[in-house]
Design a protein around this motif. Structure first.
Motif, PDB file in Angstrom:
ATOM      1  N   GLY A  10       0.849  -1.214   0.024  1.00 28.26           N
ATOM      2  CA  GLY A  10      -0.058   0.162   0.043  1.00 28.26           C
ATOM      3  C   GLY A  10       0.768   1.362   0.041  1.00 28.26           C
ATOM      4  O   GLY A  10       1.910   1.256  -0.276  1.00 28.26           O
ATOM      5  N   LEU A  11       0.346   2.375   0.378  1.00 26.45           N
ATOM      6  CA  LEU A  11       0.765   3.828   0.325  1.00 26.45           C
ATOM      7  C   LEU A  11       1.129   4.066   1.813  1.00 26.45           C
ATOM      8  O   LEU A  11      -0.157   3.995   2.378  1.00 26.45           O
ATOM      9  CB  LEU A  11       0.016   4.581  -0.541  1.00 26.45           C
ATOM     10  N   VAL A  12       2.167   4.511   2.253  1.00 22.77           N
ATOM     11  CA  VAL A  12       2.395   5.023   3.497  1.00 22.77           C
ATOM     12  C   VAL A  12       3.517   6.106   3.466  1.00 22.77           C
ATOM     13  O   VAL A  12       4.412   6.246   2.655  1.00 22.77           O
ATOM     14  CB  VAL A  12       2.918   3.639   4.354  1.00 22.77           C
ATOM     15  N   GLN A  13       3.473   6.675   4.396  1.00 17.77           N
ATOM     16  CA  GLN A  13       4.293   7.932   4.782  1.00 17.77           C
ATOM     17  C   GLN A  13       5.698   7.465   5.251  1.00 17.77           C
ATOM     18  O   GLN A  13       5.457   6.491   6.045  1.00 17.77           O
ATOM     19  CB  GLN A  13       3.705   9.018   5.511  1.00 17.77           C
ATOM     20  N   ALA A  14       6.865   8.286   4.951  1.00 14.62           N
ATOM     21  CA  ALA A  14       7.854   8.051   5.435  1.00 14.62           C
ATOM     22  C   ALA A  14       7.911   7.749   6.881  1.00 14.62           C
ATOM     23  O   ALA A  14       7.288   8.706   7.522  1.00 14.62           O
ATOM     24  CB  ALA A  14       8.903   8.909   4.989  1.00 14.62           C
ATOM     25  N   GLY A  15       8.620   7.092   7.788  1.00 14.74           N
ATOM     26  CA  GLY A  15       8.498   6.646   9.002  1.00 14.74           C
ATOM     27  C   GLY A  15       7.303   5.544   9.619  1.00 14.74           C
ATOM     28  O   GLY A  15       7.325   5.501  10.712  1.00 14.74           O
ATOM     29  N   GLY A  16       6.466   5.378   8.561  1.00 14.76           N
ATOM     30  CA  GLY A  16       5.344   4.511   8.864  1.00 14.76           C
ATOM     31  C   GLY A  16       5.838   2.896   8.701  1.00 14.76           C
ATOM     32  O   GLY A  16       6.996   2.711   8.569  1.00 14.76           O
ATOM     33  N   VAL A  64      17.980  -2.876   5.144  1.00 12.92           N
ATOM     34  CA  VAL A  64      17.021  -3.013   5.616  1.00 12.92           C
ATOM     35  C   VAL A  64      16.969  -3.530   7.226  1.00 12.92           C
ATOM     36  O   VAL A  64      16.180  -3.682   7.810  1.00 12.92           O
ATOM     37  CB  VAL A  64      15.849  -3.877   5.234  1.00 12.92           C
ATOM     38  N   LYS A  65      18.361  -4.042   7.495  1.00 13.47           N
ATOM     39  CA  LYS A  65      18.593  -4.448   8.894  1.00 13.47           C
ATOM     40  C   LYS A  65      18.111  -3.466   9.980  1.00 13.47           C
ATOM     41  O   LYS A  65      18.362  -2.188   9.893  1.00 13.47           O
ATOM     42  CB  LYS A  65      20.086  -4.946   8.866  1.00 13.47           C
ATOM     43  N   GLY A  66      17.590  -4.048  10.919  1.00  4.87           N
ATOM     44  CA  GLY A  66      17.107  -3.179  12.384  1.00  4.87           C
ATOM     45  C   GLY A  66      15.544  -2.623  11.749  1.00  4.87           C
ATOM     46  O   GLY A  66      15.108  -1.896  12.617  1.00  4.87           O
ATOM     47  N   ARG A  67      15.170  -2.698  10.657  1.00  4.51           N
ATOM     48  CA  ARG A  67      13.840  -2.069  10.256  1.00  4.51           C
ATOM     49  C   ARG A  67      12.825  -3.052   9.946  1.00  4.51           C
ATOM     50  O   ARG A  67      11.852  -2.865  10.231  1.00  4.51           O
ATOM     51  CB  ARG A  67      14.145  -0.988   9.109  1.00  4.51           C
ATOM     52  N   PHE A  68      13.340  -3.999   9.234  1.00  5.94           N
ATOM     53  CA  PHE A  68      12.332  -5.045   8.619  1.00  5.94           C
ATOM     54  C   PHE A  68      12.857  -6.468   9.337  1.00  5.94           C
ATOM     55  O   PHE A  68      13.820  -6.794   9.841  1.00  5.94           O
ATOM     56  CB  PHE A  68      12.748  -5.548   7.327  1.00  5.94           C
ATOM     57  N   THR A  69      11.472  -7.189   9.635  1.00  2.00           N
ATOM     58  CA  THR A  69      11.527  -8.319  10.252  1.00  2.00           C
ATOM     59  C   THR A  69      10.874  -9.548   9.617  1.00  2.00           C
ATOM     60  O   THR A  69       9.818  -9.432   9.371  1.00  2.00           O
ATOM     61  CB  THR A  69      11.192  -8.452  11.767  1.00  2.00           C
ATOM     62  N   ILE A  70      11.522 -10.629   9.327  1.00  2.00           N
ATOM     63  CA  ILE A  70      10.720 -11.561   8.506  1.00  2.00           C
ATOM     64  C   ILE A  70      10.252 -12.771   9.384  1.00  2.00           C
ATOM     65  O   ILE A  70      11.292 -12.982  10.385  1.00  2.00           O
ATOM     66  CB  ILE A  70      11.731 -12.370   7.466  1.00  2.00           C
ATOM     67  N   SER A  71       9.416 -13.395   9.281  1.00  2.00           N
ATOM     68  CA  SER A  71       8.761 -14.398  10.144  1.00  2.00           C
ATOM     69  C   SER A  71       7.952 -15.387   9.451  1.00  2.00           C
ATOM     70  O   SER A  71       7.756 -15.042   8.336  1.00  2.00           O
ATOM     71  CB  SER A  71       8.032 -13.943  11.405  1.00  2.00           C
ATOM     72  N   ARG A  72       7.741 -16.578  10.221  1.00  4.20           N
ATOM     73  CA  ARG A  72       6.942 -17.502   9.163  1.00  4.20           C
ATOM     74  C   ARG A  72       6.052 -18.447  10.386  1.00  4.20           C
ATOM     75  O   ARG A  72       6.377 -18.463  11.329  1.00  4.20           O
ATOM     76  CB  ARG A  72       7.775 -18.470   8.526  1.00  4.20           C
ATOM     77  N   ASP A  73       4.982 -18.862   9.719  1.00  3.01           N
ATOM     78  CA  ASP A  73       4.013 -19.865  10.459  1.00  3.01           C
ATOM     79  C   ASP A  73       3.765 -20.820   9.659  1.00  3.01           C
ATOM     80  O   ASP A  73       3.103 -21.167   8.703  1.00  3.01           O
ATOM     81  CB  ASP A  73       2.746 -18.956  10.681  1.00  3.01           C
ATOM     82  N   ASN A  74       4.563 -21.715  10.178  1.00  5.98           N
ATOM     83  CA  ASN A  74       4.564 -23.391   9.452  1.00  5.98           C
ATOM     84  C   ASN A  74       3.262 -24.048   9.390  1.00  5.98           C
ATOM     85  O   ASN A  74       2.885 -24.816   8.789  1.00  5.98           O
ATOM     86  CB  ASN A  74       5.733 -24.241   9.882  1.00  5.98           C
ATOM     87  N   ALA A  75       2.422 -23.698  10.679  1.00  5.70           N
ATOM     88  CA  ALA A  75       1.193 -24.234  10.750  1.00  5.70           C
ATOM     89  C   ALA A  75       0.043 -23.586   9.748  1.00  5.70           C
ATOM     90  O   ALA A  75      -0.769 -24.307   9.174  1.00  5.70           O
ATOM     91  CB  ALA A  75       0.481 -24.045  12.193  1.00  5.70           C
ATOM     92  N   LYS A  76       0.420 -22.333   9.454  1.00  7.41           N
ATOM     93  CA  LYS A  76      -0.376 -21.530   8.704  1.00  7.41           C
ATOM     94  C   LYS A  76      -0.077 -21.433   7.028  1.00  7.41           C
ATOM     95  O   LYS A  76      -0.739 -20.895   6.350  1.00  7.41           O
ATOM     96  CB  LYS A  76      -0.897 -20.351   9.086  1.00  7.41           C
ATOM     97  N   ASN A  77       1.266 -21.956   6.997  1.00  7.50           N
ATOM     98  CA  ASN A  77       1.766 -21.791   5.464  1.00  7.50           C
ATOM     99  C   ASN A  77       1.926 -20.435   4.933  1.00  7.50           C
ATOM    100  O   ASN A  77       1.544 -20.130   3.640  1.00  7.50           O
ATOM    101  CB  ASN A  77       1.050 -22.681   4.460  1.00  7.50           C
ATOM    102  N   ASN A  84       9.288  -1.588   9.353  1.00  6.03           N
ATOM    103  CA  ASN A  84       9.002  -0.502  10.031  1.00  6.03           C
ATOM    104  C   ASN A  84       9.980   0.855   9.484  1.00  6.03           C
ATOM    105  O   ASN A  84      10.973   0.482   8.937  1.00  6.03           O
ATOM    106  CB  ASN A  84       9.475  -0.516  11.654  1.00  6.03           C
ATOM    107  N   ASN A  85       9.696   2.033  10.216  1.00  6.58           N
ATOM    108  CA  ASN A  85      10.627   3.048   9.622  1.00  6.58           C
ATOM    109  C   ASN A  85      10.722   3.224   8.234  1.00  6.58           C
ATOM    110  O   ASN A  85      11.838   3.340   7.875  1.00  6.58           O
ATOM    111  CB  ASN A  85      11.876   3.056  10.515  1.00  6.58           C
ATOM    112  N   LEU A  86       9.760   3.120   7.477  1.00  2.00           N
ATOM    113  CA  LEU A  86       9.688   3.035   5.949  1.00  2.00           C
ATOM    114  C   LEU A  86      10.430   4.297   5.537  1.00  2.00           C
ATOM    115  O   LEU A  86       9.991   5.245   6.030  1.00  2.00           O
ATOM    116  CB  LEU A  86       8.410   2.484   5.193  1.00  2.00           C
ATOM    117  N   LYS A  87      11.338   4.083   4.383  1.00  2.00           N
ATOM    118  CA  LYS A  87      11.797   5.274   3.690  1.00  2.00           C
ATOM    119  C   LYS A  87      11.216   5.292   2.228  1.00  2.00           C
ATOM    120  O   LYS A  87      11.041   4.377   1.680  1.00  2.00           O
ATOM    121  CB  LYS A  87      13.323   5.082   3.744  1.00  2.00           C
ATOM    122  N   PRO A  88      11.544   6.462   1.433  1.00  2.00           N
ATOM    123  CA  PRO A  88      10.995   6.460   0.321  1.00  2.00           C
ATOM    124  C   PRO A  88      11.742   5.692  -0.760  1.00  2.00           C
ATOM    125  O   PRO A  88      11.097   5.074  -1.727  1.00  2.00           O
ATOM    126  CB  PRO A  88      11.302   8.071  -0.221  1.00  2.00           C
TER     127      PRO A  88
END
Length: 124
Positions: A10-16, A64-77, A84-88
């Motif tokens: 989607g569309l988000v402002q910087a810092g969002g 993206v280190k320190g701003r993005f976090t990847i995760s998974r749920d193997n039960a839900k595929n 976080n702290n998105l930049k242009p």
């Protein structure tokens, strides 16, 4: 047949923040590492983050280190990425991908299934 479907862009402002999700159908999800890639306008596709099949190991692009976090749920595929702290400069089409192995890799060639992508736009 393996299918991947991204959501959450989607569309988000910087810092969002945004949270991307990828639902995977077909195959045995818990056997394979997963990754997120992105393609900024006018540029080539680039690695963002990866997570091992078990979820114990992750790796990120330096940008993206320190701003993005990847995760998974193997039960839900599903695999997700909290941004976080998105930049242009994070503006891109984001793709979810399934690896051909259980270990993490940043190489696009290590992934054999891809989603259609979801647009993320960060305004300044």
């Amino acid at each position: 047949q393996v299918q991947l479907e991204e959501s959450g862009g989607g569309l988000v402002q910087a810092g969002g923040s945004l949270r991307l999700s990828c639902a995977v159908s077909g195959g045995t999800f818990s056997w394979y590492a997963m990754g997120w890639f992105r393609q900024p306008p006018g540029k080539e596709r680039e690695f963002v983050a990866t997570i091992s099949a078990s979820g114990r190991n992750t790796d990120y692009a330096d940008s993206v280190k320190g701003r993005f976090t990847i995760s998974r749920d193997n039960a839900k595929n599903t695999v997700s990425m909290q941004m976080n702290n998105l930049k242009p400069e994070d503006t891109a089409v984001y793709y979810c991908a399934r690896s051909s192995s259980n270990y993490i890799t940043f190489r696009p060639g290590g992934y054999n299934y891809w989603g259609q992508g979801t647009q993320v736009t960060v305004s300044s």
